[in-house]
Design an enzyme around this catalytic site. Structure first.
Site, PDB file in Angstrom:
ATOM      1  N   PHE A 116      -2.348   3.426  10.731  1.00  0.00           N
ATOM      2  CA  PHE A 116      -2.419   2.492   9.619  1.00  0.00           C
ATOM      3  C   PHE A 116      -0.996   2.268   9.144  1.00  0.00           C
ATOM      4  O   PHE A 116      -0.073   2.956   9.577  1.00  0.00           O
ATOM      5  CB  PHE A 116      -3.289   3.086   8.491  1.00  0.00           C
ATOM      6  CG  PHE A 116      -4.673   2.504   8.452  1.00  0.00           C
ATOM      7  CD1 PHE A 116      -5.300   2.093   9.602  1.00  0.00           C
ATOM      8  CD2 PHE A 116      -5.359   2.384   7.240  1.00  0.00           C
ATOM      9  CE1 PHE A 116      -6.585   1.556   9.566  1.00  0.00           C
ATOM     10  CE2 PHE A 116      -6.639   1.851   7.201  1.00  0.00           C
ATOM     11  CZ  PHE A 116      -7.254   1.441   8.355  1.00  0.00           C
ATOM     12  N   GLN A 228      -2.522  -3.298  -6.318  1.00  0.00           N
ATOM     13  CA  GLN A 228      -2.265  -3.628  -4.912  1.00  0.00           C
ATOM     14  C   GLN A 228      -3.024  -4.878  -4.495  1.00  0.00           C
ATOM     15  O   GLN A 228      -4.233  -4.976  -4.718  1.00  0.00           O
ATOM     16  CB  GLN A 228      -2.702  -2.466  -4.017  1.00  0.00           C
ATOM     17  CG  GLN A 228      -2.489  -2.743  -2.542  1.00  0.00           C
ATOM     18  CD  GLN A 228      -2.737  -1.501  -1.703  1.00  0.00           C
ATOM     19  OE1 GLN A 228      -3.870  -1.141  -1.423  1.00  0.00           O
ATOM     20  NE2 GLN A 228      -1.669  -0.829  -1.338  1.00  0.00           N
ATOM     21  N   HIS A 230      -4.275  -6.586  -1.350  1.00  0.00           N
ATOM     22  CA  HIS A 230      -4.440  -6.327   0.085  1.00  0.00           C
ATOM     23  C   HIS A 230      -3.981  -7.582   0.812  1.00  0.00           C
ATOM     24  O   HIS A 230      -4.360  -8.690   0.434  1.00  0.00           O
ATOM     25  CB  HIS A 230      -5.904  -6.019   0.398  1.00  0.00           C
ATOM     26  CG  HIS A 230      -6.090  -5.422   1.756  1.00  0.00           C
ATOM     27  ND1 HIS A 230      -5.951  -6.154   2.900  1.00  0.00           N
ATOM     28  CD2 HIS A 230      -6.379  -4.157   2.150  1.00  0.00           C
ATOM     29  CE1 HIS A 230      -6.148  -5.364   3.948  1.00  0.00           C
ATOM     30  NE2 HIS A 230      -6.413  -4.142   3.517  1.00  0.00           N
ATOM     31  N   LEU A 244     -12.587  -8.453   1.893  1.00  0.00           N
ATOM     32  CA  LEU A 244     -11.619  -7.675   2.662  1.00  0.00           C
ATOM     33  C   LEU A 244     -11.732  -7.892   4.167  1.00  0.00           C
ATOM     34  O   LEU A 244     -12.812  -7.895   4.737  1.00  0.00           O
ATOM     35  CB  LEU A 244     -11.834  -6.183   2.362  1.00  0.00           C
ATOM     36  CG  LEU A 244     -10.915  -5.210   3.097  1.00  0.00           C
ATOM     37  CD1 LEU A 244      -9.470  -5.414   2.683  1.00  0.00           C
ATOM     38  CD2 LEU A 244     -11.342  -3.780   2.827  1.00  0.00           C
ATOM     39  N   GLU A 247      -7.524  -3.405   7.358  1.00  0.00           N
ATOM     40  CA  GLU A 247      -6.193  -3.139   7.914  1.00  0.00           C
ATOM     41  C   GLU A 247      -6.310  -2.681   9.365  1.00  0.00           C
ATOM     42  O   GLU A 247      -5.355  -2.785  10.141  1.00  0.00           O
ATOM     43  CB  GLU A 247      -5.512  -2.047   7.066  1.00  0.00           C
ATOM     44  CG  GLU A 247      -4.090  -1.748   7.478  1.00  0.00           C
ATOM     45  CD  GLU A 247      -3.293  -1.053   6.374  1.00  0.00           C
ATOM     46  OE1 GLU A 247      -3.532  -1.362   5.195  1.00  0.00           O
ATOM     47  OE2 GLU A 247      -2.448  -0.216   6.696  1.00  0.00           O
ATOM     48  N   ARG A 278       1.431  -2.307   2.586  1.00  0.00           N
ATOM     49  CA  ARG A 278       0.665  -3.452   2.096  1.00  0.00           C
ATOM     50  C   ARG A 278       1.449  -4.336   1.133  1.00  0.00           C
ATOM     51  O   ARG A 278       1.309  -5.553   1.154  1.00  0.00           O
ATOM     52  CB  ARG A 278      -0.621  -2.951   1.417  1.00  0.00           C
ATOM     53  CG  ARG A 278      -1.599  -2.387   2.417  1.00  0.00           C
ATOM     54  CD  ARG A 278      -2.818  -1.812   1.741  1.00  0.00           C
ATOM     55  NE  ARG A 278      -3.774  -1.385   2.763  1.00  0.00           N
ATOM     56  CZ  ARG A 278      -4.924  -0.779   2.490  1.00  0.00           C
ATOM     57  NH1 ARG A 278      -5.261  -0.519   1.239  1.00  0.00           N
ATOM     58  NH2 ARG A 278      -5.736  -0.430   3.461  1.00  0.00           N
ATOM     59  N   HIS A 342      -6.913  -5.670  -4.773  1.00  0.00           N
ATOM     60  CA  HIS A 342      -7.593  -4.635  -3.995  1.00  0.00           C
ATOM     61  C   HIS A 342      -7.686  -3.295  -4.716  1.00  0.00           C
ATOM     62  O   HIS A 342      -8.766  -2.829  -5.005  1.00  0.00           O
ATOM     63  CB  HIS A 342      -6.855  -4.478  -2.672  1.00  0.00           C
ATOM     64  CG  HIS A 342      -7.535  -3.580  -1.686  1.00  0.00           C
ATOM     65  ND1 HIS A 342      -8.846  -3.745  -1.328  1.00  0.00           N
ATOM     66  CD2 HIS A 342      -7.080  -2.522  -0.970  1.00  0.00           C
ATOM     67  CE1 HIS A 342      -9.175  -2.819  -0.435  1.00  0.00           C
ATOM     68  NE2 HIS A 342      -8.127  -2.063  -0.215  1.00  0.00           N
ATOM     69  N   ARG A 376      -0.407   1.995  -2.533  1.00  0.00           N
ATOM     70  CA  ARG A 376      -1.218   2.970  -1.791  1.00  0.00           C
ATOM     71  C   ARG A 376      -1.210   2.666  -0.303  1.00  0.00           C
ATOM     72  O   ARG A 376      -1.322   1.515   0.106  1.00  0.00           O
ATOM     73  CB  ARG A 376      -2.663   2.940  -2.292  1.00  0.00           C
ATOM     74  CG  ARG A 376      -3.576   3.838  -1.485  1.00  0.00           C
ATOM     75  CD  ARG A 376      -4.968   3.887  -2.033  1.00  0.00           C
ATOM     76  NE  ARG A 376      -5.708   2.645  -1.936  1.00  0.00           N
ATOM     77  CZ  ARG A 376      -6.232   2.157  -0.816  1.00  0.00           C
ATOM     78  NH1 ARG A 376      -6.065   2.815   0.327  1.00  0.00           N
ATOM     79  NH2 ARG A 376      -6.903   1.032  -0.813  1.00  0.00           N
TER      80      ARG A 376
END
Lengths: 541, 479
Positions: A116, A228, A230, A244, A247, A278, A342, A376
């Site tokens: 990730f 955040q 996304h 969403l 990722e 992100r 997000h 995050r």
């Protein structure tokens, strides 16, 4: 009032952190879990797609996980909380596995792990692209086999307080009847507040009630400006905007292209490309769109068509099916994506034992601040829910039982009084929320400046001054939740004005700073009923 | 867009009533967006559940035009009728699911497994995965004919039993539990698969697998064991009482006139041993249509009754014998007129020849329209034809071409499948009674179907004449 209940530990919220806390607390004493939805369905855990970060191989190390998280978090994280996250995430995923979790395994029967964003080595465990759903199903099985009392579709209106000690909550059911649940300790695990934005990945329940409940009770919150976005949300059809796109799409090798066909991440982060953090990718996409290289619907292209079809079918089945519903076959066609609200990195200030600044009030998961700093990493949220959910359940259960506290009728009378005023109000919840979402999206989004923030501050204040109206008791919960959302919106704006620098997910285009994330003189922003401000790190001035 | 919503206020209403709303939504809007709009513009008290809005949490399952769907993934259409699932109603579209949730089993982890890998392998995970996608929306509960009339603990409960049965981390006996929760009450109608947003094949991947485990432990129903013994001894699931179809028809039946095509006939036990006339009628229909029919005599039971009841030891041998029989006959297409046989040959077998239902084949090659037949007819979709083979248009096309009046009827299991009729005759009768009411509502004088089990059962529960489609076609030809 007839609905009175008592227990040792009251857990509010039924996502990953809440259920984990309840399971743990119930090994010690009577535990009630309250959910404003059906337990397990409301939180964002069940929607989480990509994975769970845990150090499980000898090539990886707790130190590396720690370093990635702090770096990804723009050095705004509480180092001690990060240390705990990295150290305990492996044990907590092993708990889940022992309880029956169906995580993907390698051919050697070890946890499969993928890359990730922001990771030195692949660290993200997964169950296809429905990891969160798998975790919730596992937790639900464990919960149903535990002595925890489950209370579905009950909204918490306020925390009960005796001086500085929290001892339960005032609740409201679907029919609008009030009740109380007293407890020796309370765990807040209510998740984030993406719903204050027009475009969000969050579930309908992501309204930030815990921030508001904690704040009103007098607890301190930190870093509320750190929201955040996304990078990859659905652009259209209109009513699905913001949903969403995992990722894992990029983890599996997906690339981002603008309408000129350029792989634009080469400009913004040539070494990490699509696996940058992100915040960086969301800003890059926003810039491409702002500068006219976006699609007609206002997005950029996310493309996985170069990947083997089988890889998409096995590793990303949910995404494949979801897009097929909209008539797009991601095996042969690119997806249109745009950033979407997000995760809230900010929230209640907690100790390592998840203790908030109020006695007997604990918190875990997205409702807390400090673990993820200013940004995050993908895969750290599910780990957060399990590591700190476990700690919160254990710490809350360790609170000593006290003799029956005297019920503060003042608090309940005030709530009843407030409800009676709702029938004479003016503005509906639906209208207020629609306006709020627009204000937040337009003025408190990825790129921020003082002028826009001031406008937002004024407009949200106006909305807060408008008396909400209801026509039946069934709308009471909704009205309280709308108030919570407005309070959270104003805290986000306060933080965004207080933090005069670009840090993590918070970008102030009107301020040029001479420092880096690592050398910034600023610490957390903080908010409580009695004080608010930003911490200055004297040593760095 | 006009939508109709079934409203129910427990404080005021004895029964639900439908209200109509005119809403404006963006193109591509889902039913959930419509509900949001109705709540925001017309009535803030409209009760419905929703959370993730992405088809992942299962909160928003409702019925649209009678069909269970997730409101957040179902595209809204003008004129939609929106109702709650068929579960106890709380308010408007909100239903009480607590009784169902209480029956879903949880994993009882072995104490030692906290520290070890507990024998879970990559293969175990892959096997459990398809059973793990359930989002507990309870659409299957709302649609299950067995749940509605029996002690059957609903499809998703069986899914969970098998999920746990496969898991070495679980210590409990799930077979006994599944039996106690009505394992043998599933008619294998596959309605649950049709309505499942995740398309989990509970009958095949859970119910049949659990029944296999039950069989291994000798826990099958006596009636099913008796049937299995009969198949093993005679190759047939029907006791021979008189000369069977295969015993008196020739191997090759030439058509009237020019030969347009040649096809193999997989007869099936019911047509071979009990209702010979329908099979003879089918042959005549093919003769009238210029099709040569080959009937290999060494064909046996397809194995469906064994597979559905979990007593499948003998099935590989049946498969081998049947495939050899038709391969030796040299046909490239084989037709069935029993929905169960057809579905089994198509789904459980790997045949080197094509298998087609009689109506599927006739519509494909073209048929001589029979002379009009008087009377009002309705058609009963056999579950194993509709969901097992995806065939619903062809029988209707055929019927519409020659019956005086055709009244369509929505599909619903008649109760005869999955070994339920032999195992639990009362349940079969109760499901049949539901079906009989639906038949009565059509006002039809005759029922037509393409499954001998449905035919038999419907005749008993409705009291109406039930005809095989081939028989009816022949009546037209002979007029």
């Amino acid at each position: 009032m007839e609905n009175r209940d008592a227990c040792h530990v009251l857990v509010i919220g039924s996502g990953g952190a809440g259920i984990r806390a309840a399971i743990e607390a119930s090994t010690v004493g009577e535990t009630i879990i309250v959910s404003k939805t059906i337990t397990g369905k409301g939180g964002c855990t069940v929607m989480a797609e990509g994975g769970y970060n845990a150090v499980l191989t000898s090539e990886d190390s707790v130190a590396a996980h720690y370093e990635d998280t702090i770096k990804g978090g723009a050095f705004l994280n509480d180092p001690a909380l990060v240390e705990i996250l990295a150290r305990e995430a492996p044990d907590r995923i092993r708990d889940l596995f022992a309880w029956g979790a169906v995580f993907d395994l390698t051919c050697e029967d070890k946890f499969a792990q993928r890359s990730f964003g922001g990771q030195q080595i692949p660290r993200t465990c997964y169950a296809g692209d429905h990891t969160g759903h798998e975790i919730v199903m596992t937790l639900l099985e464990k919960l149903r086999g535990s002595p925890v009392e489950i209370r579905d579709e009950l909204t918490v209106v306020d925390l009960l307080k005796d001086r500085n000690v929290v001892f339960g909550a005032i609740v409201c059911n679907r029919e609008g009847e009030l009740g109380t649940i007293t407890a020796d300790a309370v765990v807040l695990a209510t998740g984030g507040a993406g719903q204050i934005y027009d475009m969000t990945t969050n579930s309908t329940a992501g309204t930030g009630d815990g921030y508001a409940l904690g704040y009103r009770a007098g607890a301190e919150l930190i870093d509320m400006e750190q929201v955040q976005f996304h990078p990859t949300g659905v652009v259209y059809p209109y009513d699905t905007r913001g949903r969403l796109i995992t990722e894992a799409m990029r983890g599996e090798g997906g690339i981002l292209l603008n309408t000129k066909g350029e792989r634009f991440m080469e400009k913004y982060d040539p070494s990490r490309m699509e696996l940058s953090t992100r915040d960086v990718i969301a800003r890059s996409i926003a810039t491409e769109i702002l500068e006219g290289r976006g699609t007609e619907h206002g997005g950029v292209w996310l493309d996985v068509t170069h990947l083997p079809k089988e890889q998409i079918e096995i590793r990303l089945p949910l995404m494949l099916r979801q897009f097929l519903q909209f008539g797009i076959d991601i095996r042969t066609q690119p997806m249109e994506v745009t950033p979407t609200a997000h995760h809230f990195m900010g929230g209640l200030r907690i100790t390592l034992e998840t203790q908030t600044t109020l006695s007997h009030l604990f918190a875990a998961g997205e409702v807390t601040g400090g673990v993820h700093g200013g940004n995050r990493l993908g895969g750290n949220a599910l780990a957060d829910t399990q590591v700190f959910g476990f700690r919160a359940g254990r710490a809350a259960a360790a609170v000593e039982s006290v003799a029956k506290r005297k019920m503060d009728t003042v608090q309940i009378d005030a709530t009843e009084e407030k409800i009676s005023r709702l029938y004479e109000g003016q503005a509906t919840s639906a209208k207020i929320r629609r306006l709020m979402k627009q204000i937040m999206w337009n003025n408190v989004g990825i790129y921020r400046n003082e002028f826009d923030l001031k406008v937002a501050e004024r407009d949200i204040a106006k909305l807060r001054a408008m008396p909400l109206v209801i026509s039946s008791p069934r709308e009471i919960s909704d009205a309280f939740i709308t108030e919570n959302m407005l309070l959270v919106a104003s805290l986000v704006i306060d933080g965004a004005l207080l933090r005069r620098e670009s840090r993590g997910a918070h970008t102030r285009i009107d301020i040029k700073a001479s420092w880096t994330n690592e050398t910034s003189p600023f610490g957390h922003t903080f908010f409580s009923k009695t004080r608010s401000g930003i911490e200055i790190l004297e040593g760095r001035l | 867009m006009i939508v109709r919503i079934s409203r129910f206020d427990p404080d005021k209403d004895a029964v639900p009533h439908v209200e109509t709303y005119d809403v404006h939504v963006a193109s591509g809007a889902h039913v959930l967006n419509v509900l949001d709009m109705v709540r925001d513009k017309f009535d803030p008290t409209l009760g419905y559940r929703c959370c993730c809005r992405a088809g992942q949490c299962g909160s928003c399952a409702i019925r649209v035009n009678g069909k269970p769907v997730l409101a957040c993934t179902e595209e809204a259409r003008d004129g939609d009728l929106i109702e709650s699932l068929e579960l106890p109603s709380i308010q408007d579209l909100i239903t009480d699911v607590t009784q169902v949730v209480a029956q879903i089993a949880w994993l009882n982890p072995r104490a030692a497994s906290l520290s070890c890998g507990c024998g879970v392998t990559h293969e175990t995970i892959e096997e459990i995965k398809p059973l793990r996608e359930c989002i507990e929306c309870y659409s299957c509960v709302s649609s299950c004919p067995a749940y509605a009339v029996s002690e059957y603990a609903v499809p998703t409960v069986m899914r969970q039993e098998q999920r746990l049965n496969l898991d070495p981390r679980d210590v409990d006996d799930r077979i006994g539990e599944a039996i106690a929760r009505g394992l043998f009450a599933c008619t294998s109608c596959h309605k649950c698969v049709e309505v499942c947003p995740k398309k989990i094949d509970i009958p095949r991947k859970a119910v049949e697998k659990l029944r296999i485990e039950a069989a291994k432990r000798g826990l099958s129903l006596p009636a099913h064991m008796e049937l299995a013994r009969l198949v093993e001894e005679t190759g047939r699931s029907i006791e021979r009482k008189s000369t069977s179809f295969l015993e008196y028809v020739p191997d090759v039946i030439e058509p009237e006139g020019e030969v347009r095509a040649t096809i193999g006939f997989f007869v099936g036990c019911m047509f071979n041993g009990r209702v010979n006339q329908s099979a003879l009628d089918a042959i005549e229909v093919f003769r009238k249509n210029g099709i040569r029919v080959l009937i290999p005599k060494d064909q046996v039971c397809c194995g469906s009754p064994l597979i559905r009841t979990g007593l499948s030891n003998f099935v590989p041998e049946l498969m081998q014998r049947n495939i050899a029989a038709f391969v030796n006959a040299g046909v490239d297409t084989v037709f069935t007129m029993c929905a169960g046989c057809g579905s089994t040959l198509k789904k459980d077998y790997d045949t080197p020849f094509r298998v087609a239902d009689i109506t599927e084949y006739l519509c494909e090659v073209g048929f001589v329209p029979p002379t009009k037949i008087a009377g009002t007819y309705t058609y009963h979709d056999p579950c194993h034809l509709l969901r097992g083979q995806g065939i619903s248009k062809q029988p209707r096309e055929l019927l519409r071409s020659f019956v005086e009046k055709f009244v369509d009827m929505p599909a619903h299991c008649c109760g005869a499948g999955g070994g339920v009729k032999s195992g639990f005759p009362d349940e079969a009768a109760s499901i049949g009674a539901v079906r009989a009411e639906m038949v009565a509502a059509t006002g039809a004088d005759f029922i037509v179907t393409i499954c001998p089990f449905c035919e038999y059962h419907l005749r008993r529960v409705t009291g109406l004449p039930v005809k095989n489609i081939a028989t009816l076609m022949l009546e037209g030809y002979l007029k």
